[in-house]
Scaffold this motif. Structure first.
Motif, PDB file in Angstrom:
ATOM      1  N   VAL A  98      -1.101   4.785   4.941  1.00 14.02           N
ATOM      2  CA  VAL A  98       0.105   5.276   5.292  1.00 14.02           C
ATOM      3  C   VAL A  98       0.440   4.625   3.504  1.00 14.02           C
ATOM      4  CG1 VAL A  98       0.274   5.083   7.947  1.00 14.02           C
ATOM      5  CG2 VAL A  98       0.332   3.335   6.222  1.00 14.02           C
ATOM      6  N   THR A  99       1.760   4.800   3.444  1.00 14.87           N
ATOM      7  CA  THR A  99       2.757   4.169   2.391  1.00 14.87           C
ATOM      8  C   THR A  99       3.125   3.110   2.911  1.00 14.87           C
ATOM      9  OG1 THR A  99       4.875   5.601   2.860  1.00 14.87           O
ATOM     10  CG2 THR A  99       3.566   6.781   1.715  1.00 14.87           C
ATOM     11  N   ASP A 100       3.803   1.710   1.924  1.00 10.95           N
ATOM     12  CA  ASP A 100       4.329   0.805   2.079  1.00 10.95           C
ATOM     13  C   ASP A 100       5.282   0.923   3.373  1.00 10.95           C
ATOM     14  OD1 ASP A 100       2.035  -0.679   0.474  1.00 10.95           O
ATOM     15  OD2 ASP A 100       3.498  -1.341  -0.861  1.00 10.95           O
ATOM     16  N   GLU A 155       8.096  -0.093   8.333  1.00 10.16           N
ATOM     17  CA  GLU A 155       8.345   0.883   9.813  1.00 10.16           C
ATOM     18  C   GLU A 155       7.507   0.625  11.053  1.00 10.16           C
ATOM     19  OE1 GLU A 155      11.945   2.470  11.895  1.00 10.16           O
ATOM     20  OE2 GLU A 155      11.657   1.841   9.497  1.00 10.16           O
ATOM     21  N   MET A 156       6.244   0.786  10.893  1.00  7.44           N
ATOM     22  CA  MET A 156       5.196   0.560  12.327  1.00  7.44           C
ATOM     23  C   MET A 156       5.626  -0.622  12.087  1.00  7.44           C
ATOM     24  SD  MET A 156       2.709   3.448  10.965  1.00  7.44           S
ATOM     25  CE  MET A 156       1.613   3.285  12.524  1.00  7.44           C
ATOM     26  N   ILE A 175      -0.056   7.953  -2.133  1.00  7.52           N
ATOM     27  CA  ILE A 175       0.252   6.766  -2.284  1.00  7.52           C
ATOM     28  C   ILE A 175      -0.344   6.342  -3.428  1.00  7.52           C
ATOM     29  CG2 ILE A 175      -0.695   4.893  -0.967  1.00  7.52           C
ATOM     30  CD1 ILE A 175      -1.705   6.332   1.262  1.00  7.52           C
ATOM     31  N   GLU A 176       0.744   5.780  -4.434  1.00  8.55           N
ATOM     32  CA  GLU A 176       0.159   4.585  -5.826  1.00  8.55           C
ATOM     33  C   GLU A 176      -0.767   3.894  -5.536  1.00  8.55           C
ATOM     34  OE1 GLU A 176       4.193   3.163  -7.471  1.00  8.55           O
ATOM     35  OE2 GLU A 176       5.117   4.380  -6.360  1.00  8.55           O
ATOM     36  N   ASP A 177      -1.554   3.578  -6.938  1.00  9.04           N
ATOM     37  CA  ASP A 177      -2.544   2.683  -6.979  1.00  9.04           C
ATOM     38  C   ASP A 177      -2.003   1.262  -6.382  1.00  9.04           C
ATOM     39  OD1 ASP A 177      -4.024   4.908  -7.740  1.00  9.04           O
ATOM     40  OD2 ASP A 177      -4.491   4.486 -10.071  1.00  9.04           O
ATOM     41  N   GLY A 178      -2.909   0.431  -5.753  1.00  8.96           N
ATOM     42  CA  GLY A 178      -2.388  -0.782  -4.816  1.00  8.96           C
ATOM     43  C   GLY A 178      -1.854  -0.842  -4.657  1.00  8.96           C
ATOM     44  N   LYS A 179      -0.397   0.604  -3.601  1.00  8.40           N
ATOM     45  CA  LYS A 179       0.523  -0.113  -2.724  1.00  8.40           C
ATOM     46  C   LYS A 179       0.035   1.080  -1.367  1.00  8.40           C
ATOM     47  CE  LYS A 179       3.645  -0.603  -5.318  1.00  8.40           C
ATOM     48  NZ  LYS A 179       5.169  -2.029  -5.271  1.00  8.40           N
ATOM     49  N   GLY A 180       0.190   1.012  -0.308  1.00  7.79           N
ATOM     50  CA  GLY A 180      -0.177   0.786   1.011  1.00  7.79           C
ATOM     51  C   GLY A 180      -0.481   0.528   2.264  1.00  7.79           C
ATOM     52  N   ALA A 181      -1.525   1.104   2.582  1.00  2.96           N
ATOM     53  CA  ALA A 181      -1.892   0.654   4.032  1.00  2.96           C
ATOM     54  C   ALA A 181      -2.531   1.057   5.037  1.00  2.96           C
ATOM     55  CB  ALA A 181      -0.668  -0.580   4.593  1.00  2.96           C
ATOM     56  N   THR A 182      -3.822   0.573   5.735  1.00  2.70           N
ATOM     57  CA  THR A 182      -4.393   1.435   6.185  1.00  2.70           C
ATOM     58  C   THR A 182      -4.019   0.505   8.216  1.00  2.70           C
ATOM     59  OG1 THR A 182      -6.268   1.518   4.848  1.00  2.70           O
ATOM     60  CG2 THR A 182      -6.704   1.334   7.089  1.00  2.70           C
ATOM     61  N   VAL A 185      -6.969  10.340  -5.066  1.00  2.00           N
ATOM     62  CA  VAL A 185      -5.830  10.849  -5.019  1.00  2.00           C
ATOM     63  C   VAL A 185      -5.062  10.157  -4.003  1.00  2.00           C
ATOM     64  CG1 VAL A 185      -3.547  11.618  -4.796  1.00  2.00           C
ATOM     65  CG2 VAL A 185      -4.710  11.621  -6.946  1.00  2.00           C
ATOM     66  N   LEU A 186      -4.633   8.990  -2.679  1.00  2.00           N
ATOM     67  CA  LEU A 186      -4.939   8.812  -1.773  1.00  2.00           C
ATOM     68  C   LEU A 186      -3.186   9.563  -1.438  1.00  2.00           C
ATOM     69  CD1 LEU A 186      -5.583   4.674  -1.041  1.00  2.00           C
ATOM     70  CD2 LEU A 186      -6.756   7.431   0.089  1.00  2.00           C
ATOM     71  N   VAL A 187      -3.709   9.817   0.056  1.00  2.00           N
ATOM     72  CA  VAL A 187      -1.871  10.680   0.157  1.00  2.00           C
ATOM     73  C   VAL A 187      -1.793  10.242   2.280  1.00  2.00           C
ATOM     74  CG1 VAL A 187      -1.769  12.983   1.098  1.00  2.00           C
ATOM     75  CG2 VAL A 187      -2.072  12.532  -0.544  1.00  2.00           C
ATOM     76  N   SER A 188      -0.845  10.032   2.136  1.00  2.00           N
ATOM     77  CA  SER A 188      -0.214   9.443   3.444  1.00  2.00           C
ATOM     78  C   SER A 188      -0.730  10.483   4.870  1.00  2.00           C
ATOM     79  CB  SER A 188       0.986   9.371   3.242  1.00  2.00           C
ATOM     80  OG  SER A 188       1.736   8.880   5.053  1.00  2.00           O
TER      81      SER A 188
END
Length: 64
Positions: A39-41, A46-47, A15-22, A5-8
């Motif tokens: 981080v989340t999408d 925002e960044m 962070i849902e599967d197939g979503k998010g960014a590094t 499980v990925l967490v921001s």
């Protein structure tokens, strides 16, 4: 069976599967290394508004 499980790193939101960014932060002084954030999408967008878009690297067209 294990599930990862990925967490921001910013908000702690899952962070849902197939979503998010590094997000990678590279310092000009190489001795300081690189910082990587998951981080989340929404957080990434925002960044990204505060920065500038970098063009993707590609190949130049062959001269005719």
């Amino acid at each position: 069976m294990k599930k990862t499980v990925l967490v921001s790193d910013l908000s702690g939101a899952e962070i849902e599967d197939g979503k998010g960014a590094t997000v990678s932060i590279n310092f000009r002084d190489a001795r300081r290394g690189t910082i990587v954030l998951d981080v989340t999408d929404t957080e990434a967008e925002e960044m990204g508004r505060k920065g500038r878009r970098q063009q993707r690297r590609g190949r130049r067209p062959k001269a005719a």
